[in-house]
Scaffold this active site. Structure first.
Site, mmCIF file in Angstrom:
data_model
loop_
_atom_site.group_PDB
_atom_site.id
_atom_site.type_symbol
_atom_site.label_atom_id
_atom_site.label_comp_id
_atom_site.label_asym_id
_atom_site.label_seq_id
_atom_site.Cartn_x
_atom_site.Cartn_y
_atom_site.Cartn_z
ATOM 1 N N GLU A 224 54.562 -103.575 -126.853
ATOM 2 C CA GLU A 224 55.545 -103.679 -127.962
ATOM 3 C C GLU A 224 55.609 -105.097 -128.515
ATOM 4 O OE1 GLU A 224 56.080 -102.307 -124.917
ATOM 5 O OE2 GLU A 224 55.701 -100.289 -125.667
ATOM 6 N N ASP B 114 58.358 -93.852 -121.135
ATOM 7 C CA ASP B 114 59.056 -93.610 -119.868
ATOM 8 C C ASP B 114 60.232 -92.644 -120.020
ATOM 9 O OD1 ASP B 114 57.245 -95.392 -118.932
ATOM 10 O OD2 ASP B 114 58.637 -97.066 -118.749
ATOM 11 N N ASP C 294 49.293 -100.410 -122.150
ATOM 12 C CA ASP C 294 50.747 -100.340 -121.936
ATOM 13 C C ASP C 294 51.411 -101.662 -122.333
ATOM 14 O OD1 ASP C 294 53.137 -99.271 -121.121
ATOM 15 O OD2 ASP C 294 52.860 -99.746 -119.000
HETATM 16 C C1 GLC Z 1 55.494 -98.779 -117.792
HETATM 17 C C2 GLC Z 1 54.711 -97.564 -118.307
HETATM 18 C C3 GLC Z 1 54.488 -96.600 -117.165
HETATM 19 C C4 GLC Z 1 53.748 -97.323 -116.041
HETATM 20 C C5 GLC Z 1 54.532 -98.547 -115.585
HETATM 21 C C6 GLC Z 1 53.768 -99.375 -114.575
HETATM 22 O O1 GLC Z 1 56.766 -98.414 -117.425
HETATM 23 O O2 GLC Z 1 55.354 -96.955 -119.377
HETATM 24 O O3 GLC Z 1 53.780 -95.479 -117.609
HETATM 25 O O4 GLC Z 1 53.563 -96.457 -114.960
HETATM 26 O O5 GLC Z 1 54.816 -99.369 -116.701
HETATM 27 O O6 GLC Z 1 52.575 -99.836 -115.107
#
Ligand code: GLC
Length: 724
Positions: free
Chosen positions: A321, A430, A318
């Site tokens: 970017e 998200d 995650d």
């Molecule tokens: C980001 C991710 C999401 C995750 C959150 C906490 O927003 O896109 O999927 O739950 O971070 O890690």
């Protein structure tokens, strides 16, 4: 510019000296380049810093592609800025999301792919209704033009260029439960026990950021997870996979090994003065590993040993970017400015203050302030911005190649670049628990499949904001047809597990998930068939039908494999919906309990079909077959499939290739799989049934019986059982 022909109908136009992104796997060194001044289809303009391509749009031109973007399935009428960003609010006007997939198709004319690792702007009839203008802020890039009028052939050619789609393990077709967060072993165990106690099938539970010690990557908080080994064994015994999140930001903390090693070896991205660049993400002040450097990838990849030693082969990368909450100096400067206003009377300035703090997140300037040390020299992140997520995945996969060379892994990433589909996949980021985002989910699923991401999906039920039970049910129904079937929701929002509402809702959810598990033999076989044919697994109708053009405009129905069409209900309070049935007849199956065949034959055209909250509309194409497994499963690998039910709608002849392998290794590449060709032919009195095993195979199928349930145009059923 230079020009070279490759593959069947592709021409590469090379401008300047492009950065070697890794998107294209084909060997470009052996190409025969010649000089040219001309581009087909486009006019162009350039100055020292900007290159602009222009294409004149006719009224009937339709544009498809661009992978992970908002907007319609037909991309006309909107501007897209392919620049990876962590924007958690996917509202219609947004131009950028997490990834960049600069591949598109101009229907009936040609396709194109621009291999350029930073921002590309596609203005597709937005500023001017009849102009598609593509702006690249550079004179160094590769432009591939696919000169074919056949959309499927263009996709195949793109995939030959950028690589065969990634194949996850078979269990990844099962249901997956996520939540930000199930913060400790106790909670995860409770969730797992609930699934088993209630006999709701589930294969995986995700571990979001709270499993780490102070959000430090490659750590597990021992207070929350005492005896992780034992916990892991218990989960395994129950048939669950754990999927931990891995974020790139390394916490700056003395004595923390990942930080100390990275610092000592110079593995972090540097600022303009050569110091380790500091950004703020979940752990507080962090450094970003420089994944563009092969040595750093090696180091990072090996860190996964912590998990692979525990038997964990599934992850989600995650924040890559990379997402930046703020850069400490920028926040300080801003707070100082605010402080200076303390004794002033604030009026309208208030709105500036309000926006100012938000503007500190993922600010474009930050990305010019840190650098990568690549095999081709030093570059600012801005210059290579869209590659960070891909190279993080590459680091991970290079680690797997050493640590678990024989294991198929599940690897989701949030950010990605063209070619990412070859080594891993993405989820859609998200989204919100909004009805509108179900349509976004469908369109993105189709566009991503056209860009090679065959296995992908959105957060089912929606990530942000509170979901109603009705929305979660309808989204779970849509999810049955989503290759990645993962329910996820954000911190502070209403829970979305099957039992989160009431008993009636829970029963409906259970039946939906059971239907998904019954469909897995179909999904898995068709997934492999699409990989072999290099054609999207989940596809828009227009790739199959060239009817009166209506299929081109259908954005909320789609094909799942070749036999099945989904038409999910994505409107609140709807008791049904309109469906468009192209060309042939269709067997309409309204599924509330997959063991009941509530079927009806429908003619081509538009129909209003009814579907109550517990009913899923499914359409089987004329002269095609689907296969089901009726046996009750708690998780995909619980039992080998010994019997399948072939449901078919046959007015002439239908064929299906059933695929089976061990589901977890790469042995299928050496022919260790079973392929069974199932054929049903209509004759004067009924049907002929043929089953043909591929004799070259080295894998013994577990199938013992095939049951047939074949319907004709009068909705009459013939049943037949065949032992193998
Ligand atoms: C980001 C991710 C999401 C995750 C959150 C906490 O927003 O896109 O999927 O739950 O971070 O890690």
């Amino acid at each position: 510019m230079l020009k070279a022909n490759l593959l069947n109908f592709t021409t590469l136009y090379r401008f300047g000296t492009p950065f070697e992104t890794d998107a294209v796997t084909l060997d470009k060194k052996s190409l025969n380049f010649t000089e040219t001044e001309q581009l087909p289809f486009f006019s162009f303009e350039k100055n020292d810093t900007i290159f602009t391509l222009k294409f004149q749009l006719n009224e009937e031109d339709r544009i498809y592609g661009l992978g992970q973007t908002l907007g319609g399935l037909n991309k006309r009428g909107k501007r897209y800025k392919l620049y990876a960003t962590d924007d958690p609010l996917h509202t219609p006007e947004k131009e950028s999301l997490y990834g960049s997939h600069p591949f598109l198709i101009v229907n009936n004319k040609f396709g194109l792919f621009i291999d350029y690792p930073s921002e590309i702007i596609f203005d597709i009839g937005f500023t001017k209704h009849d102009i598609m203008e593509i702006t690249i802020p550079s004179n160094n890039f590769d432009l591939y033009i696919f000169n074919s009028q056949n959309n499927i052939e263009i996709i195949k050619e793109y995939l030959k260029l950028t690589g065969t789609p990634y194949i996850p393990p078979k269990w990844a077709f099962g249901y997956q439960q996520c939540r930000w967060s199930y913060p400790d072993a106790k909670t995860i165990k409770e969730v797992a026990e609930n699934f088993r106690k209630k006999e709701i099938p589930c294969d995986a539970i995700y571990m979001d950021i709270d499993y780490m010690k102070d959000f430090k990557v490659f750590t597990i908080d021992e207070n929350k997870f005492p005896d992780f080994d034992k916990f892991m064994k218990e989960m395994k015994e129950k048939g669950f996979k754990l999927v931990p999140i891995v974020d790139p930001g390394v916490k700056i903390e003395k004595g923390y090994d990942v930080y100390e090693e990275g610092k000592e070896k110079g593995y972090f991205c540097k600022d303009k003065d050569g110091k380790d660049f500091v950004a703020t993400v979940w752990p507080g002040f962090t450094h970003f590993p420089d994944f563009l450097n092969p040595e750093v990838r090696k180091w990072w990849g090996r860190k996964y040993k912590l998990f692979t030693d525990l038997g964990i082969y599934s992850f989600w990368n995650d924040m890559n970017e990379p997402s930046i909450f703020f850069v400490p100096d920028a926040l300080k400067k801003y707070l100082k400015e605010i402080n200076e206003m303390l004794n002033k009377e604030i009026g309208l300035e208030f709105f500036g203050i309000k926006d100012g703090i938000n503007a500190l997140s993922n600010k474009r300037e930050y990305y010019s302030e840190f650098y990568h040390n690549t095999p081709y020299g030093k570059f600012s992140n801005e210059e290579l911005h869209n590659l960070y997520g891909y190279y993080m995945a590459k680091a991970t996969v290079e680690g797997f190649n050493e640590l678990i060379p024989d294991k198929r892994y599940l690897l989701l990433s949030r950010s990605s670049y063209a070619g990412h589909h070859r080594i891993a996949t993405i989820w859609m980021g998200d989204n919100m628990s909004w009805w509108e985002h179900m349509l976004v989910n469908i369109r993105m699923l189709l566009s991503l499949n056209m860009a090679g991401f065959f296995y992908t999906g959105a957060d089912i039920g929606g990530f942000g904001s509170n979901a109603s039970p009705e929305l979660v049910i309808r989204w779970m129904q849509l999810g049955v047809f989503s290759p990645l079937y993962r329910n996820h929701s954000a911190l502070g929002t209403r829970h979305q597990e099957p039992w989160a509402f009431d008993e009636n809702i829970e029963n409906i959810m259970k039946k939906i998930i059971e239907f998904r598990y019954a469909l897995i033999p179909y999904l898995y076989s068709e997934f492999f068939n699409s990989i072999e044919e290099l054609t999207p697994f989940i596809s828009p109708l227009f790739l199959h039908y060239n009817d009166d053009e209506t299929s081109f405009e259908i954005e909320d129905q789609f094909m799942v494999g070749k036999s099945l069409m989904a038409a999910p209900i994505i409107q609140p309070n709807a008791k049904g919906r309109f469906v468009y049935l192209p060309e042939n007849k269709w067997l309409y199956w309204k599924v509330s309990d997959f063991k009941e065949r509530n079927v009806e034959v429908l003619n081509p055209g538009t129909h209003y079909i009814k579907a109550g909250l517990n009913e899923i509309p499914v359409f089987i194409k004329e002269n095609s077959l689907i296969v089901l497994n009726e046996e009750k499963l708690n998780y995909v690998d619980e039992k080998a499939t010994e019997e399948i039910i072939v449901i078919g709608f046959v007015t002439d002849k239908a064929e299906f290739i059933y695929f089976e392998d061990d589901g977890e290794s790469f042995a299928f590449k050496e022919g260790n799989y079973a392929k069974i060709k199932i054929t049903v032919i209509k004759n004067k009195n009924g049907y002929d049934f043929e089953v043909e095993k591929d004799e070259s195979e080295k894998f013994e199928t577990s199938l013992k019986r095939i049951k047939f349930e074949i319907y004709n145009e009068n909705n009459e059923k013939v049943v037949f059982t065949l032992s193998l």
